[in-house]
Scaffold this motif. Structure first.
Motif, PDB file in Angstrom:
ATOM      1  N   THR A  59       5.542  -1.972   1.661  1.00 40.29           N
ATOM      2  CA  THR A  59       6.451  -2.045   2.799  1.00 40.29           C
ATOM      3  C   THR A  59       7.650  -1.159   2.498  1.00 40.29           C
ATOM      4  OG1 THR A  59       7.848  -3.852   1.979  1.00 40.29           O
ATOM      5  CG2 THR A  59       5.777  -4.472   3.075  1.00 40.29           C
ATOM      6  N   PRO A  60       8.566  -0.994   3.467  1.00 39.43           N
ATOM      7  CA  PRO A  60       9.783  -0.224   3.167  1.00 39.43           C
ATOM      8  C   PRO A  60      10.583  -0.789   1.989  1.00 39.43           C
ATOM      9  CG  PRO A  60       9.529  -0.464   5.530  1.00 39.43           C
ATOM     10  CD  PRO A  60       8.467  -1.320   4.902  1.00 39.43           C
ATOM     11  N   ASP A 265       4.858  10.496   4.672  1.00 41.21           N
ATOM     12  CA  ASP A 265       6.173  11.115   4.504  1.00 41.21           C
ATOM     13  C   ASP A 265       6.123  12.608   4.202  1.00 41.21           C
ATOM     14  OD1 ASP A 265       7.492   8.664   4.915  1.00 41.21           O
ATOM     15  OD2 ASP A 265       7.145   8.090   2.831  1.00 41.21           O
ATOM     16  N   THR A 291       4.537   0.789  14.290  1.00 40.14           N
ATOM     17  CA  THR A 291       5.061  -0.231  13.381  1.00 40.14           C
ATOM     18  C   THR A 291       4.614  -1.631  13.797  1.00 40.14           C
ATOM     19  OG1 THR A 291       7.025   1.128  12.967  1.00 40.14           O
ATOM     20  CG2 THR A 291       7.154  -1.202  12.359  1.00 40.14           C
ATOM     21  N   THR A 293       4.404  -4.775  11.093  1.00 40.12           N
ATOM     22  CA  THR A 293       4.447  -5.037   9.654  1.00 40.12           C
ATOM     23  C   THR A 293       3.860  -6.381   9.255  1.00 40.12           C
ATOM     24  OG1 THR A 293       6.462  -3.690   9.541  1.00 40.12           O
ATOM     25  CG2 THR A 293       5.953  -5.069   7.634  1.00 40.12           C
TER      26      THR A 293
END
Length: 298
Positions: A59-60, A265, A291, A293
């Motif tokens: 995850t982020p 990315d 998105t 999550t």
């Protein structure tokens, strides 16, 4: 989020894929998969169990990665490597899964003491799977030789309840590739849609979507996510049909391609065999996947 399937772009991508040598993986790498000579029930237990918890690992907030036996692993590779080690210790027996302890689960879901982000969810999913396997008289009782039958039998297992059938199709891909099941309805094979396949679909343009919405990273609801992924699945189904590729072979290619070339990315466009038909490259904009999550579906 409004999406349109672009048939012209699908044709262009299919034509580009036809020029590549894409073959099925047989899933024999012993770092990740058990020996083919092992009893069928043990192999079924392994694949059904690991696919059940094979969803987003990072995850982020952080990635699931680290060194295992001196080799660096990331994401799903790390999960499968840990699972392969646990397989040798008999972790995937139904009784043991049904009563899985947090201590045993750490063998699967932690690297150097750092747990995967949804550790307790995966623990719950494996306990539920173990209980359902016991009810079915073993893992063989959860298997069918048609995709529809497989989805129906696994539908009672919480890990496999995704309406888009990502894990059902991923499991079918492994079972077919390993020769553990001879499916009678191969026409129902589809790609198991995850983040990589969604992102690639948006960038290539086979699913036309407003890039600005993707860049904003707005969280979709469960219902919206299901609708979006069904569109993505249909688009890849058409790519497979127009290119003449086995959907599972296409998925093998796309999963690796999404991790190593069309990365989230830092896409490596100079290495991309599809760059000449890529919408994102023509625009110079490389959106992420949509998105959603908090899910164990993919």
């Amino acid at each position: 989020m409004r999406l349109i399937i672009d048939v012209d772009k699908i044709n262009a991508v299919a034509e580009a894929l036809r020029k590549l040598k894409i073959e099925r993986d047989r899933y024999l790498d012993d770092r990740y998969y058990p020996p083919q000579s092992d009893p069928r029930e043990r192999q079924l237990a392994y694949f059904i169990s690991v696919v059940a918890v094979d969803h987003r690992t990072s995850t982020p907030l952080g990635a699931f990665e680290g060194y295992i036996d001196g080799e660096f692993y990331h994401g799903a590779d790390a999960l499968w490597r840990l699972a392969r080690k646990a397989y040798d210790e008999g972790l995937f027996e139904p009784d043991r899964l049904a009563k899985l302890t947090p201590e045993d689960a750490e063998r699967l879901f932690s690297i150097n003491g750092v747990k995967v982000w949804d550790f307790n969810v995966r623990l719950f999913l494996l306990r539920d799977l173990g209980a359902k396997a016991i009810e079915a008289g073993g893992f063989q009782g959860l298997i069918d030789d048609t995709i529809e039958g497989l989805a129906a039998k696994l539908g009672r297992v919480r890990a496999y309840e995704d309406p888009v059938r990502k894990k059902v199709l991923l499991l079918a891909k492994f079972l077919d590739g390993r020769g553990l099941v001879q499916f009678k309805d191969r026409e129902n094979f589809d790609v198991p849609v995850d983040n990589h396949l969604s992102r690639i679909a948006y960038r290539l343009g086979i699913v036309d979507v407003d890039y600005d919405i993707l860049f904003k990273g707005l969280e979709l609801t469960r219902e919206e996510d299901v609708e979006v992924r069904n569109k993505v699945k249909l688009s890849w189904r058409l790519v497979a049909k127009f290119s003449g590729l086995d959907p599972f072979a296409l998925d093998d290619f796309l999963w690796s391609f999404g991790r190593r070339v069309c990365a989230r990315d830092r896409p490596r466009c100079e290495e991309c065999p599809l760059r000449d038909v890529c919408k994102a490259r023509s625009l110079g904009r490389y959106p992420p996947e949509h998105t959603h999550t908090l899910t164990w579906y993919y």
